[in-house]
Design a protein around this motif. Sequence first.
Motif, PDB file in Angstrom:
ATOM      1  N   LYS A 122       0.832  -1.202   0.000  1.00 48.06           N
ATOM      2  CA  LYS A 122       0.000   0.000   0.000  1.00 48.06           C
ATOM      3  C   LYS A 122       0.867   1.252   0.000  1.00 48.06           C
ATOM      4  CE  LYS A 122      -1.620   1.581   3.794  1.00 48.06           C
ATOM      5  NZ  LYS A 122      -2.323   1.782   5.072  1.00 48.06           N
ATOM      6  N   GLN A 123       1.897   1.269   0.853  1.00 46.71           N
ATOM      7  CA  GLN A 123       2.776   2.433   0.917  1.00 46.71           C
ATOM      8  C   GLN A 123       3.522   2.637  -0.398  1.00 46.71           C
ATOM      9  OE1 GLN A 123       5.166   1.515   4.330  1.00 46.71           O
ATOM     10  NE2 GLN A 123       3.438   1.663   5.735  1.00 46.71           N
ATOM     11  N   LEU A 124       3.895   1.532  -1.049  1.00 43.39           N
ATOM     12  CA  LEU A 124       4.546   1.639  -2.351  1.00 43.39           C
ATOM     13  C   LEU A 124       3.615   2.297  -3.367  1.00 43.39           C
ATOM     14  CD1 LEU A 124       6.784   0.928  -4.426  1.00 43.39           C
ATOM     15  CD2 LEU A 124       5.677  -1.306  -4.682  1.00 43.39           C
ATOM     16  N   LEU A 125       2.379   1.824  -3.434  1.00 43.10           N
ATOM     17  CA  LEU A 125       1.429   2.372  -4.395  1.00 43.10           C
ATOM     18  C   LEU A 125       1.057   3.817  -4.072  1.00 43.10           C
ATOM     19  CD1 LEU A 125      -0.918  -0.720  -4.816  1.00 43.10           C
ATOM     20  CD2 LEU A 125       0.737   0.159  -6.482  1.00 43.10           C
ATOM     21  N   ASP A 126       1.214   4.195  -2.813  1.00 42.31           N
ATOM     22  CA  ASP A 126       0.879   5.572  -2.423  1.00 42.31           C
ATOM     23  C   ASP A 126       1.949   6.582  -2.821  1.00 42.31           C
ATOM     24  OD1 ASP A 126      -1.494   4.768  -1.349  1.00 42.31           O
ATOM     25  OD2 ASP A 126      -0.846   4.817   0.741  1.00 42.31           O
ATOM     26  N   GLN A 127       3.123   6.126  -3.224  1.00 47.62           N
ATOM     27  CA  GLN A 127       4.171   7.054  -3.642  1.00 47.62           C
ATOM     28  C   GLN A 127       3.763   7.744  -4.942  1.00 47.62           C
ATOM     29  OE1 GLN A 127       6.944   7.691  -1.719  1.00 47.62           O
ATOM     30  NE2 GLN A 127       5.852   6.361  -0.292  1.00 47.62           N
ATOM     31  N   PRO A 128       4.093   9.035  -5.111  1.00 44.72           N
ATOM     32  CA  PRO A 128       3.673   9.781  -6.306  1.00 44.72           C
ATOM     33  C   PRO A 128       4.082   9.076  -7.593  1.00 44.72           C
ATOM     34  CG  PRO A 128       4.614  11.273  -4.679  1.00 44.72           C
ATOM     35  CD  PRO A 128       4.851   9.877  -4.164  1.00 44.72           C
ATOM     36  N   GLY A 129       3.118   8.867  -8.466  1.00 42.59           N
ATOM     37  CA  GLY A 129       3.379   8.313  -9.783  1.00 42.59           C
ATOM     38  C   GLY A 129       3.495   6.811  -9.840  1.00 42.59           C
ATOM     39  N   GLN A 186     -12.707   2.602 -13.191  1.00 44.00           N
ATOM     40  CA  GLN A 186     -12.194   2.325 -11.852  1.00 44.00           C
ATOM     41  C   GLN A 186     -11.362   1.047 -11.892  1.00 44.00           C
ATOM     42  OE1 GLN A 186     -12.830   4.446  -9.427  1.00 44.00           O
ATOM     43  NE2 GLN A 186     -14.503   5.610 -10.298  1.00 44.00           N
ATOM     44  N   VAL A 187     -10.297   1.007 -11.089  1.00 49.51           N
ATOM     45  CA  VAL A 187      -9.469  -0.190 -10.999  1.00 49.51           C
ATOM     46  C   VAL A 187      -9.198  -0.495  -9.531  1.00 49.51           C
ATOM     47  CG1 VAL A 187      -7.305  -1.320 -11.624  1.00 49.51           C
ATOM     48  CG2 VAL A 187      -8.356   0.308 -13.212  1.00 49.51           C
ATOM     49  N   MET A 188      -9.609  -1.695  -9.104  1.00 51.19           N
ATOM     50  CA  MET A 188      -9.288  -2.147  -7.756  1.00 51.19           C
ATOM     51  C   MET A 188      -7.945  -2.861  -7.790  1.00 51.19           C
ATOM     52  SD  MET A 188     -11.474  -1.479  -5.344  1.00 51.19           S
ATOM     53  CE  MET A 188     -10.468  -2.464  -4.257  1.00 51.19           C
ATOM     54  N   VAL A 189      -7.028  -2.511  -6.894  1.00 51.71           N
ATOM     55  CA  VAL A 189      -5.767  -3.230  -6.743  1.00 51.71           C
ATOM     56  C   VAL A 189      -5.811  -3.920  -5.381  1.00 51.71           C
ATOM     57  CG1 VAL A 189      -3.257  -3.089  -6.608  1.00 51.71           C
ATOM     58  CG2 VAL A 189      -4.515  -1.614  -8.198  1.00 51.71           C
ATOM     59  N   LEU A 190      -5.812  -5.238  -5.412  1.00 52.90           N
ATOM     60  CA  LEU A 190      -5.908  -6.025  -4.194  1.00 52.90           C
ATOM     61  C   LEU A 190      -4.553  -6.647  -3.890  1.00 52.90           C
ATOM     62  CD1 LEU A 190      -8.649  -6.692  -6.157  1.00 52.90           C
ATOM     63  CD2 LEU A 190      -9.427  -7.390  -3.911  1.00 52.90           C
ATOM     64  N   CYS A 191      -4.067  -6.469  -2.667  1.00 52.91           N
ATOM     65  CA  CYS A 191      -2.736  -6.933  -2.270  1.00 52.91           C
ATOM     66  C   CYS A 191      -2.857  -8.237  -1.497  1.00 52.91           C
ATOM     67  CB  CYS A 191      -2.043  -5.878  -1.408  1.00 52.91           C
ATOM     68  SG  CYS A 191      -1.898  -4.279  -2.230  1.00 52.91           S
ATOM     69  N   GLU A 192      -2.078  -9.212  -1.883  1.00 57.24           N
ATOM     70  CA  GLU A 192      -2.140 -10.546  -1.276  1.00 57.24           C
ATOM     71  C   GLU A 192      -0.732 -11.039  -0.986  1.00 57.24           C
ATOM     72  OE1 GLU A 192      -2.728 -13.652   0.416  1.00 57.24           O
ATOM     73  OE2 GLU A 192      -4.650 -12.945  -0.358  1.00 57.24           O
ATOM     74  N   ALA A 197      -3.636   8.363 -12.556  1.00 59.79           N
ATOM     75  CA  ALA A 197      -4.567   7.658 -11.687  1.00 59.79           C
ATOM     76  C   ALA A 197      -4.752   8.426 -10.386  1.00 59.79           C
ATOM     77  CB  ALA A 197      -4.048   6.251 -11.394  1.00 59.79           C
ATOM     78  N   VAL A 198      -5.984   8.446  -9.888  1.00 54.85           N
ATOM     79  CA  VAL A 198      -6.309   9.150  -8.649  1.00 54.85           C
ATOM     80  C   VAL A 198      -6.811   8.132  -7.634  1.00 54.85           C
ATOM     81  CG1 VAL A 198      -7.751  10.916  -7.581  1.00 54.85           C
ATOM     82  CG2 VAL A 198      -6.917  11.235  -9.922  1.00 54.85           C
ATOM     83  N   ASP A 199      -6.261   8.176  -6.435  1.00 59.85           N
ATOM     84  CA  ASP A 199      -6.664   7.252  -5.368  1.00 59.85           C
ATOM     85  C   ASP A 199      -8.062   7.622  -4.881  1.00 59.85           C
ATOM     86  OD1 ASP A 199      -6.977   5.669  -3.142  1.00 59.85           O
ATOM     87  OD2 ASP A 199      -4.971   6.005  -2.371  1.00 59.85           O
ATOM     88  N   ARG A 200      -9.009   6.692  -5.033  1.00 60.03           N
ATOM     89  CA  ARG A 200     -10.386   6.902  -4.583  1.00 60.03           C
ATOM     90  C   ARG A 200     -10.755   5.928  -3.465  1.00 60.03           C
ATOM     91  NH1 ARG A 200     -11.133  11.868  -6.149  1.00 60.03           N
ATOM     92  NH2 ARG A 200     -11.502  12.186  -8.390  1.00 60.03           N
ATOM     93  N   ARG A 206      -6.461  -0.991  -2.699  1.00 62.55           N
ATOM     94  CA  ARG A 206      -6.614   0.376  -3.191  1.00 62.55           C
ATOM     95  C   ARG A 206      -7.574   0.419  -4.373  1.00 62.55           C
ATOM     96  NH1 ARG A 206      -5.361   2.287   0.881  1.00 62.55           N
ATOM     97  NH2 ARG A 206      -3.636   3.666   1.373  1.00 62.55           N
ATOM     98  N   LEU A 207      -8.282   1.540  -4.504  1.00 59.90           N
ATOM     99  CA  LEU A 207      -9.138   1.783  -5.655  1.00 59.90           C
ATOM    100  C   LEU A 207      -8.673   3.052  -6.344  1.00 59.90           C
ATOM    101  CD1 LEU A 207     -11.788   1.101  -7.264  1.00 59.90           C
ATOM    102  CD2 LEU A 207     -12.887   2.817  -5.816  1.00 59.90           C
TER     103      LEU A 207
END
Length: 354
Positions: free
Chosen positions: A41-48, A103-109, A71-74, A90-91
């Motif tokens: 999640k923290q990786l995906l939250d980094q800009p770009g 919309q794209v859901m990214v699910l971390c497993e 992409a915008v975090d919703r 994340r969505l």
Amino acid sequence: MNDENDDESGDESDDGKDGHHKDGHQKGSQRLIRRHDQFAKQLLDQPGIADAFLRERLPAAVAACLSDAPAVDRSESFVDAALRERRGDRLYALSTWNGDPLQVMVLCEHKSNPDQGTFPQVLGYLGGTAVRGAVRRVLADGTVLMVPVPVYAVVLYHGTRTWSLPTRLRDAYGMPAGLVEAGLLDFGYVLVDLAAIADEDLSRHPDLQAGLLVLKYAGRDADPQETLERLLSAAAGAGLTVIVSVVRYLFGAAEALDRKRLKAMLGRIVPREGEKVVSIALREYLDEARAEALVQGRAEARADMLLRQLGRRFGPLPEAAVRRVREASPEDLDRWVDDIFDAPSLEAMLGDLN
């Protein structure tokens, strides 16, 4: 995509079933990286980073239709409030070249085994997201209808076993194909199984590639130092930029990082660049903290990060040292960042603390 009880104990039950060294594997991986899903999640939250990940991993036909808008975090708007605190998923909102929303859901497993409950969980996410994002459309004859927003699911899997489950519901039913064609519910998800992707093909974006390398290897060895060597060796094949990024990520993710061994490994991998790599990575790490502090209005964040590193390097800090760092000028902080690995003692670095 982690279960309700999937806290910091991670996948202990899976490891026991698999015959892994449960205690050694779990303790080692948790020392190196706190929580795999949270790190994702923290990786995906980094800009770009999320934008690069989606454009690289969505099907080519989908990526070709995307506009240049990032992409915008919703997640806060669409993910069920009851799930927000315990899920690293994340969505993201994207737009197509003709302006239609997507919309794209990214699910971390991160479990050792592929998650048997993937289809019900993905369906729950897709259904809720599609309905909450429904848009109004007017047909050519003037008829007005509400249409669920188009939504894709991407499963980012960084477990220790190859994902063996089907990615389309029609393949999981075990029913004649004609029933599906007749209108039976069907959907699929995009699987990104890091174990099945060569290190050099993880991403064309250096920071994303570095983060995915960490996710790919951080939980695979019982000994965190073995993991460290594996990570740096993998990064070495990708170039100096990725090595710096991996080391920077490790500063944020590792709970117990042997800095002497880190420097020794870098000395072997990049003999003339090891000191430079550590200095750049730590400076970037602290600069990221400073940027976060500006956004959050926390001017003390950079000093907090340095104190964290000092505590790892020298053990519990006396109050005088904490006060010295918190009252330091930006120039002193920069100097200490450069000295943190070479100073023989806390006093040699910060001066007399009496």
